[in-house]
Design a protein around this motif. Structure first.
Motif, PDB file in Angstrom:
ATOM      1  N   GLY A  87       0.814  -1.212   0.000  1.00  0.00           N
ATOM      2  CA  GLY A  87       0.000   0.000   0.000  1.00  0.00           C
ATOM      3  C   GLY A  87       0.842   1.254   0.000  1.00  0.00           C
ATOM      4  O   GLY A  87       2.077   1.227   0.080  1.00  0.00           O
ATOM      5  N   ALA A  88       0.149   2.373  -0.112  1.00  0.00           N
ATOM      6  CA  ALA A  88       0.812   3.673  -0.166  1.00  0.00           C
ATOM      7  C   ALA A  88       1.210   4.138   1.237  1.00  0.00           C
ATOM      8  O   ALA A  88       0.749   3.610   2.251  1.00  0.00           O
ATOM      9  CB  ALA A  88      -0.121   4.703  -0.809  1.00  0.00           C
ATOM     10  N   PHE A  89       2.066   5.157   1.265  1.00  0.00           N
ATOM     11  CA  PHE A  89       2.427   5.768   2.542  1.00  0.00           C
ATOM     12  C   PHE A  89       1.201   6.470   3.124  1.00  0.00           C
ATOM     13  O   PHE A  89       0.492   7.193   2.430  1.00  0.00           O
ATOM     14  CB  PHE A  89       3.545   6.789   2.357  1.00  0.00           C
ATOM     15  N   GLU A 104      -0.140   1.373   4.324  1.00  0.00           N
ATOM     16  CA  GLU A 104      -1.522   0.984   4.585  1.00  0.00           C
ATOM     17  C   GLU A 104      -1.645  -0.419   5.195  1.00  0.00           C
ATOM     18  O   GLU A 104      -2.575  -0.691   5.954  1.00  0.00           O
ATOM     19  CB  GLU A 104      -2.329   1.066   3.285  1.00  0.00           C
ATOM     20  N   SER A 105      -0.706  -1.295   4.873  1.00  0.00           N
ATOM     21  CA  SER A 105      -0.770  -2.645   5.424  1.00  0.00           C
ATOM     22  C   SER A 105      -0.401  -2.696   6.898  1.00  0.00           C
ATOM     23  O   SER A 105      -0.577  -3.733   7.544  1.00  0.00           O
ATOM     24  CB  SER A 105       0.141  -3.584   4.635  1.00  0.00           C
ATOM     25  N   VAL A 123       1.454  -2.342  13.104  1.00  0.00           N
ATOM     26  CA  VAL A 123       0.449  -1.581  13.856  1.00  0.00           C
ATOM     27  C   VAL A 123      -0.971  -1.977  13.488  1.00  0.00           C
ATOM     28  O   VAL A 123      -1.927  -1.376  13.990  1.00  0.00           O
ATOM     29  CB  VAL A 123       0.646  -0.061  13.641  1.00  0.00           C
ATOM     30  N   GLY A 124      -1.139  -2.981  12.616  1.00  0.00           N
ATOM     31  CA  GLY A 124      -2.472  -3.419  12.221  1.00  0.00           C
ATOM     32  C   GLY A 124      -2.812  -2.983  10.803  1.00  0.00           C
ATOM     33  O   GLY A 124      -2.392  -1.910  10.349  1.00  0.00           O
ATOM     34  N   ALA A 125      -3.589  -3.782  10.109  1.00  0.00           N
ATOM     35  CA  ALA A 125      -3.923  -3.513   8.707  1.00  0.00           C
ATOM     36  C   ALA A 125      -4.956  -2.399   8.590  1.00  0.00           C
ATOM     37  O   ALA A 125      -5.653  -2.063   9.545  1.00  0.00           O
ATOM     38  CB  ALA A 125      -4.443  -4.789   8.045  1.00  0.00           C
ATOM     39  N   GLY A 141       1.139   8.246  16.527  1.00  0.00           N
ATOM     40  CA  GLY A 141      -0.203   7.689  16.631  1.00  0.00           C
ATOM     41  C   GLY A 141      -0.637   7.123  15.299  1.00  0.00           C
ATOM     42  O   GLY A 141      -0.288   7.665  14.238  1.00  0.00           O
ATOM     43  N   THR A 142      -1.382   6.020  15.326  1.00  0.00           N
ATOM     44  CA  THR A 142      -1.871   5.384  14.106  1.00  0.00           C
ATOM     45  C   THR A 142      -3.357   5.061  14.262  1.00  0.00           C
ATOM     46  O   THR A 142      -3.868   4.896  15.377  1.00  0.00           O
ATOM     47  CB  THR A 142      -1.107   4.081  13.799  1.00  0.00           C
ATOM     48  N   GLY A 143      -4.037   4.964  13.134  1.00  0.00           N
ATOM     49  CA  GLY A 143      -5.452   4.592  13.130  1.00  0.00           C
ATOM     50  C   GLY A 143      -5.914   4.361  11.713  1.00  0.00           C
ATOM     51  O   GLY A 143      -5.305   4.850  10.754  1.00  0.00           O
ATOM     52  N   GLY A 144      -7.000   3.597  11.557  1.00  0.00           N
ATOM     53  CA  GLY A 144      -7.481   3.307  10.220  1.00  0.00           C
ATOM     54  C   GLY A 144      -8.834   2.629  10.252  1.00  0.00           C
ATOM     55  O   GLY A 144      -9.605   2.754  11.209  1.00  0.00           O
TER      56      GLY A 144
END
Length: 378
Positions: A87-89, A104-105, A123-125, A141-144
């Motif tokens: 995936g993309a950045f 993204e992965s 950090v999770g898909a 921080g990450t989230g999706g």
């Protein structure tokens, strides 16, 4: 002499891989990628400043390369392939002479000079955004989508130091889906504000015992795609996939005002660090700068390409700044030398053209005929 690129106020990355510098004072936009070198595979998907003085820009592209652009030289100076994951950045940051990437992965990686020292964690898909804490740069921080907010300490990347908990079921006792689209850390505290694909704005406080949001509000009916904190950090500006922008008060969770003039999805929003200005760009190909206080649209620049991300300078009083005196003197000197090299051109006075003789004869003939007609014969 420094490149004119250093006087640009906004830097914008497009889907076609163009890096554009915009000087709002002069209303000029400059492409720093040749048109012959454009490839959609090199579309810009993430940007960040490379140093505190804003003399360098890190640019993450779809082909998984990270390029370094020097605003002092006005050109690209380095490029590095950052492979791994899919995936993309979805985020790019700098820490301790290294840069941080997240795709993204879910592969979060710290790239150092020696490849053996690179730090990586999963950090999770479905990651949509990774942001760095400006006060504690070793934290991100990450989230999706179906990937709740997490805060990571890169010095101990094995487990997140904070993991958000989903809100309670709705009034039908159904699970509320998770879709974090953007996030930002509040300076001076551990709080984090997020916006979701289900038009929610949430405020988390990792210092509190609960892991659920301490404040939640909704805006509009369409997915929120980007956000940025106002200079006072008491409000947040959010943009939606329908081209709507609004200012939300984080103390009471209420809508303060709406910013108008958009015609497409908002992809990136950034507020000035001290001035009441917010820059935004998106799919309608326009860069806009609004005044947050009076909602006035101060600048609107058409940039021809669909825009993905932007960086707004933190300089103050940039609307009054002029080029450096040395550069101005050099321009004046070059102009004087140019005029000195030109040859003098002598001017010649052109005599006034006389009337047409045939015209004079015709007029005389008409007058003589008129005199004969009015004369009385013997």
């Amino acid at each position: 002499m420094a490149s004119p690129a250093r006087w640009n106020h906004v830097w914008v990355g497009s889907e076609t891989g163009i890096l554009k510098g915009v000087n709002l004072r002069r209303r000029q936009a400059t492409n720093y990628v040749a048109a012959s070198a454009l490839r959609r595979e090199e579309g810009v998907c993430a940007m960040c400043w490379g140093d505190p003085s804003e003399s360098e820009i890190l640019i993450g592209c779809l082909d998984r390369s990270v390029k370094l652009f020097s605003t002092e030289k006005g050109k690209f100076t380095e490029s590095r392939q950052c492979l791994g994951g899919e995936g993309a950045f979805c985020g790019l940051a700098v820490h301790d002479n290294s840069f941080i990437t997240c795709v993204e992965s879910g592969l979060l990686k710290v790239w150092r000079d020696a490849s053996s020292e690179n730090v990586e964690t999963q950090v999770g898909a479905g990651v949509c955004r990774m942001r760095q804490n400006p006060v504690h740069p070793q934290r991100v921080g990450t989230g999706g989508k179906e990937n709740a907010l997490k805060v990571w300490d890169l010095q101990r990347p094995e487990e997140p130091i904070f993991r958000a908990k989903n809100v309670r079921n709705d009034w039908l006792s159904l699970r509320v889906p998770v879709w974090e689209r953007d996030l930002q850390f509040l300076p001076g505290s551990e709080k984090i504000v997020t916006c979701t694909g289900h038009h929610q704005v949430r405020l988390y406080d990792p210092s509190s015992p609960q892991r659920r949001p301490v404040l939640e509000t909704t805006y509009g009916e369409y997915p929120l795609t980007a956000l940025s904190l106002t200079p006072g950090a008491d409000s947040v500006v959010v943009g939606s996939s329908r081209g709507e922008m609004a200012v939300i008060d984080l103390r009471q969770g209420r809508l303060v005002k709406c910013l108008k003039g958009f015609a497409g999805s908002v992809r990136s929003v950034q507020c000035h660090s001290t001035l009441p200005l917010v820059a935004s760009c998106g799919l309608d190909r326009f860069l806009r700068v609004h005044n947050i206080e009076d909602k006035h649209l101060k600048h609107k620049v058409y940039l021809k390409s669909r825009l993905n991300c932007l960086l707004l300078t933190s300089r103050e009083r940039w609307e009054d700044e002029e080029p450096e005196p040395a550069a101005a003197e050099a321009n004046v000197k070059e102009e004087d030398e140019l005029w000195d090299c030109m040859k003098a051109v002598a001017t010649k006075t052109v005599p006034k053209r006389s009337a047409d003789p045939r015209g004079q004869e015709t007029q005389q003939g008409k007058r003589s005929k008129k005199q004969k007609r009015h004369s009385v014969g013997p």
